[in-house]
Each structure stands twice: as C-alpha cells, then as structure tokens.
Scaffold this motif. Structure first.
Motif, mmCIF file in Angstrom:
data_model
loop_
_atom_site.group_PDB
_atom_site.id
_atom_site.type_symbol
_atom_site.label_atom_id
_atom_site.label_comp_id
_atom_site.label_asym_id
_atom_site.label_seq_id
_atom_site.Cartn_x
_atom_site.Cartn_y
_atom_site.Cartn_z
ATOM 1 N N LEU A 250 0.830 -1.203 0.000
ATOM 2 C CA LEU A 250 0.000 0.000 0.000
ATOM 3 C C LEU A 250 0.866 1.256 0.000
ATOM 4 C CD1 LEU A 250 -2.797 -1.017 2.525
ATOM 5 C CD2 LEU A 250 -3.148 -0.366 0.139
ATOM 6 N N GLU A 251 1.955 1.207 0.739
ATOM 7 C CA GLU A 251 2.873 2.353 0.766
ATOM 8 C C GLU A 251 3.453 2.614 -0.619
ATOM 9 O OE1 GLU A 251 6.737 3.973 3.320
ATOM 10 O OE2 GLU A 251 5.916 1.971 3.696
ATOM 11 N N THR A 252 3.809 1.549 -1.334
ATOM 12 C CA THR A 252 4.324 1.691 -2.695
ATOM 13 C C THR A 252 3.265 2.272 -3.624
ATOM 14 O OG1 THR A 252 5.847 -0.171 -2.441
ATOM 15 C CG2 THR A 252 5.255 0.451 -4.690
ATOM 16 N N LEU A 253 2.065 1.705 -3.586
ATOM 17 C CA LEU A 253 1.000 2.147 -4.477
ATOM 18 C C LEU A 253 0.581 3.590 -4.198
ATOM 19 C CD1 LEU A 253 -1.233 -1.065 -4.412
ATOM 20 C CD2 LEU A 253 0.160 -0.258 -6.316
ATOM 21 N N ALA A 254 0.490 3.934 -2.924
ATOM 22 C CA ALA A 254 0.049 5.278 -2.552
ATOM 23 C C ALA A 254 1.076 6.345 -2.904
ATOM 24 C CB ALA A 254 -0.259 5.325 -1.057
ATOM 25 N N GLY A 255 2.336 5.943 -3.056
ATOM 26 C CA GLY A 255 3.394 6.907 -3.356
ATOM 27 C C GLY A 255 3.592 7.171 -4.834
ATOM 28 N N GLU A 256 2.849 6.488 -5.681
ATOM 29 C CA GLU A 256 3.018 6.658 -7.121
ATOM 30 C C GLU A 256 2.259 7.878 -7.638
ATOM 31 O OE1 GLU A 256 3.653 1.924 -8.217
ATOM 32 O OE2 GLU A 256 1.688 2.858 -8.532
ATOM 33 N N ASP A 257 2.678 8.383 -8.807
ATOM 34 C CA ASP A 257 2.015 9.529 -9.424
ATOM 35 C C ASP A 257 0.557 9.205 -9.717
ATOM 36 O OD1 ASP A 257 4.390 10.913 -9.360
ATOM 37 O OD2 ASP A 257 4.918 10.474 -11.451
ATOM 38 N N GLY A 258 -0.317 10.138 -9.408
ATOM 39 C CA GLY A 258 -1.731 9.975 -9.687
ATOM 40 C C GLY A 258 -2.482 9.113 -8.696
ATOM 41 N N ALA A 259 -1.802 8.676 -7.639
ATOM 42 C CA ALA A 259 -2.444 7.756 -6.686
ATOM 43 C C ALA A 259 -3.208 8.475 -5.568
ATOM 44 C CB ALA A 259 -1.395 6.844 -6.066
ATOM 45 N N LYS A 260 -2.981 9.755 -5.412
ATOM 46 C CA LYS A 260 -3.569 10.470 -4.286
ATOM 47 C C LYS A 260 -5.092 10.388 -4.298
ATOM 48 C CE LYS A 260 -3.497 14.903 -1.871
ATOM 49 N NZ LYS A 260 -2.979 16.309 -1.893
ATOM 50 N N GLY A 261 -5.633 9.930 -3.168
ATOM 51 C CA GLY A 261 -7.079 9.908 -2.991
ATOM 52 C C GLY A 261 -7.795 8.760 -3.664
ATOM 53 N N MET A 262 -7.058 7.819 -4.268
ATOM 54 C CA MET A 262 -7.705 6.697 -4.955
ATOM 55 C C MET A 262 -8.163 5.618 -3.974
ATOM 56 S SD MET A 262 -7.990 7.269 -8.145
ATOM 57 C CE MET A 262 -7.840 9.015 -8.494
ATOM 58 N N SER A 263 -8.976 4.687 -4.471
ATOM 59 C CA SER A 263 -9.528 3.610 -3.649
ATOM 60 C C SER A 263 -8.705 2.338 -3.792
ATOM 61 C CB SER A 263 -10.974 3.317 -4.062
ATOM 62 O OG SER A 263 -11.782 4.469 -3.957
ATOM 63 N N TYR A 264 -8.715 1.525 -2.721
ATOM 64 C CA TYR A 264 -7.935 0.284 -2.712
ATOM 65 C C TYR A 264 -8.812 -0.886 -2.279
ATOM 66 C CZ TYR A 264 -3.898 3.326 -3.101
ATOM 67 O OH TYR A 264 -2.988 4.265 -3.541
ATOM 68 N N LEU A 265 -8.688 -1.981 -3.030
ATOM 69 C CA LEU A 265 -9.387 -3.211 -2.694
ATOM 70 C C LEU A 265 -8.408 -4.235 -2.145
ATOM 71 C CD1 LEU A 265 -11.677 -3.683 -5.836
ATOM 72 C CD2 LEU A 265 -12.169 -2.431 -3.722
ATOM 73 N N VAL A 266 -8.903 -5.072 -1.252
ATOM 74 C CA VAL A 266 -8.130 -6.152 -0.673
ATOM 75 C C VAL A 266 -8.817 -7.467 -1.030
ATOM 76 C CG1 VAL A 266 -7.318 -7.211 1.468
ATOM 77 C CG2 VAL A 266 -7.346 -4.716 1.248
ATOM 78 N N LEU A 267 -8.102 -8.366 -1.699
ATOM 79 C CA LEU A 267 -8.618 -9.698 -2.012
ATOM 80 C C LEU A 267 -8.033 -10.704 -1.033
ATOM 81 C CD1 LEU A 267 -8.554 -10.256 -5.894
ATOM 82 C CD2 LEU A 267 -10.551 -10.135 -4.420
ATOM 83 N N ILE A 268 -8.876 -11.615 -0.574
ATOM 84 C CA ILE A 268 -8.464 -12.628 0.396
ATOM 85 C C ILE A 268 -8.865 -14.015 -0.106
ATOM 86 C CG2 ILE A 268 -8.810 -13.529 2.737
ATOM 87 C CD1 ILE A 268 -7.336 -10.936 2.792
ATOM 88 N N GLY A 269 -7.957 -14.966 0.016
ATOM 89 C CA GLY A 269 -8.277 -16.366 -0.251
ATOM 90 C C GLY A 269 -7.977 -17.169 0.995
ATOM 91 N N GLY A 270 -9.021 -17.749 1.602
ATOM 92 C CA GLY A 270 -8.842 -18.391 2.899
ATOM 93 C C GLY A 270 -9.167 -19.867 2.919
ATOM 94 N N LYS A 271 -8.908 -20.475 4.095
ATOM 95 C CA LYS A 271 -9.122 -21.894 4.309
ATOM 96 C C LYS A 271 -10.341 -22.185 5.187
ATOM 97 C CE LYS A 271 -4.153 -23.000 4.218
ATOM 98 N NZ LYS A 271 -3.049 -23.579 5.040
ATOM 99 N N LYS A 272 -10.931 -21.158 5.793
ATOM 100 C CA LYS A 272 -12.118 -21.382 6.617
ATOM 101 C C LYS A 272 -13.196 -22.064 5.794
ATOM 102 C CE LYS A 272 -12.417 -17.826 9.967
ATOM 103 N NZ LYS A 272 -12.898 -16.474 10.303
ATOM 104 N N GLN A 273 -14.144 -22.721 6.476
ATOM 105 C CA GLN A 273 -15.133 -23.514 5.754
ATOM 106 C C GLN A 273 -15.932 -22.699 4.734
ATOM 107 O OE1 GLN A 273 -17.151 -25.419 9.101
ATOM 108 N NE2 GLN A 273 -16.223 -27.370 8.540
#
Length: 251
Positions: free
Chosen positions: A34-57
């Motif tokens: 996130l620190e890398t992505l947020a520091g790039e040009d044009g990234a200010k104020g953009m939205s971020y998604l988190v994808l998760i793949g788990g083992k729970k039932q």
C-alpha cells in the motif's frame, strides 16, 4: 453463466506477483505494498481493494463455487474482497466489507444493507488466509464514501441482505441450497464493491453482469481487462500486487 472473455493477449503488467518476505504476515505485506501504491504519481485519494483467499469452511465453499467462472473449472484462489477506508497505509487499517464470517458477528444486517466495518488485522494470518492481493482502482475514495452512505440506506438498488442469506444457505449446506452464482446472485462482498464502482462510472468487471460479481471476476478483470479499461473506459488500468500459495485444484 453469461461470461465474456477479454480479447487481451497479454496479462496486465501493472498487476504483479509479490511474494511475502520471510515470515511476513498478511497485514505487514498489505501495508508494504500500500505504501508503494500510494506513493506513485496519480495515486492520491484513490480507492484500494483487498482480495483474500482463505481456508475457513465458508471461504473454502466460495472458492469452489467460483470454479465455474474459470476455464479449467478449478476452484478460485479467492474468497472475499473488502474496500480500504483510507487512501494508503493508514494507521488504523480499517475496511468496509460484507463477510460470510465477520470477526465481530453479524449484528443486524438489514440496518446497513449488510455492510460492516472491519480491520486488516482480521486477515493477518498467512496460514488461515494464504492468498492475498491489493488493488488500486481509478475511483476517488471520497466519491466511494458518499456512495456507501446511500448504499446502506437503499436496499432497493441492490439487496445485499438477500445475497448474504442466499450465500449462507449455500455454504452452510441448508436443504437443497444451490450455488447462487448459477442464478446470477453474486457474492455479497464483491457485489457491494461492484455497485460502488458502478455508481461512480467505473465498470470493475466488464466481462460479467455486476450483480453476479465475485472475487474471481475481480481477479480476472485485474489480470485481463486492462486494455478495455484504457481504451473503452478511458481509465487507468487496475494496479496492484498479489501472492497465492494455496491451491484447491491443479492450477
């Protein structure tokens, strides 16, 4: 299921694999990228998604259910998607999500169209949640926040309480409950994020009807629909990092 394939010949070069470092847990991995992505040009104020793949039932069952979205029919790597409440590596790491197994319990979902607040730390375990990804999408977080307020109050547009009940019936094996995707009912976490993007003029999964959205569709869009995003939507392609190490099939 009505799925359109991308015509792109190459994978999105802006969405890349980034393994964990040593014993790095998921929260540390997230924050580093996130620190890398947020520091790039044009990234200010953009939205971020988190994808998760788990083992729970429930996570296992949703991964199997999404196998029908894949050409090889193997289970998806992904179980869940959430929206980060900040535009970068915020100190709180707060999320908006609709989970089939919320850490704090369900409460009363109808009051907020099933939307709950959570925290990155809930998904910190690399053993329980071995597959992880972070995506920056070209939608202002300030616009998403305004849309969330409306989304919580207007179930008539997309009733995520209904989606939640349908998917719980499926993952809990209630009666003859079938895979909701077959009837066009997406996973509530993905349908929620998709609805927010659509309300702000961004088609997150061009190859699939938005109400049938799921984490696998978002994953495929990030990998293969970058040319459409540039040429047809006039938007920056999804930018992000991912790491998968737990497979339920052969690929």
């Amino acid at each position: 299921m009505n799925i359109i394939s991308s015509t792109a010949k190459e994978l999105n070069p802006q969405f890349v694999r980034e393994p964990r470092r040593g014993n790095e847990n998921n929260e540390t991995w997230f924050r580093r990228h996130l620190e890398t992505l947020a520091g790039e040009d044009g990234a200010k104020g953009m939205s971020y998604l988190v994808l998760i793949g788990g083992k729970k039932q429930s996570y296992f069952h949703t991964r199997v259910a999404q196998g029908h979205m894949r050409n090889d029919m193997t289970p998806s790597h992904w179980s869940h998607v959430a929206l980060l409440q900040g535009s970068g590596p915020t100190e709180k790491g707060a999320l908006w999500e609709i989970s089939l197994e919320p850490a704090e319990g369900f409460g009363y979902p109808p009051s907020d169209n099933a939307v709950e607040e959570a925290h990155l730390s809930n998904y910190s375990s690399k053993n329980m949640y071995p597959n992880i990804a972070v995506m920056r999408i070209p939608v202002k977080l300030s616009d998403m926040k305004k849309t969330i307020l409306q989304f919580k109050r207007q179930r008539v547009d997309l009733d995520c309480v209904e989606l939640l009940v349908l998917w719980l019936g499926y993952v809990w094996g209630v009666g003859r409950a079938a895979n909701p995707l077959f009837d066009g009912y997406g996973l509530p976490s993905a349908a929620f994020v998709e609805a927010l993007c659509s309300a702000n003029g961004y088609d997150l999964t061009p190859g699939l009807e938005s109400r049938a959205s799921c984490p696998e569709a978002i994953w495929q869009a990030a990998r293969w629909w970058h040319e459409f995003q540039i040429n047809q939507q006039g938007a920056e392609p999804i930018r992000g990092m991912w790491h998968t190490e737990h497979y339920l099939g052969t690929s």
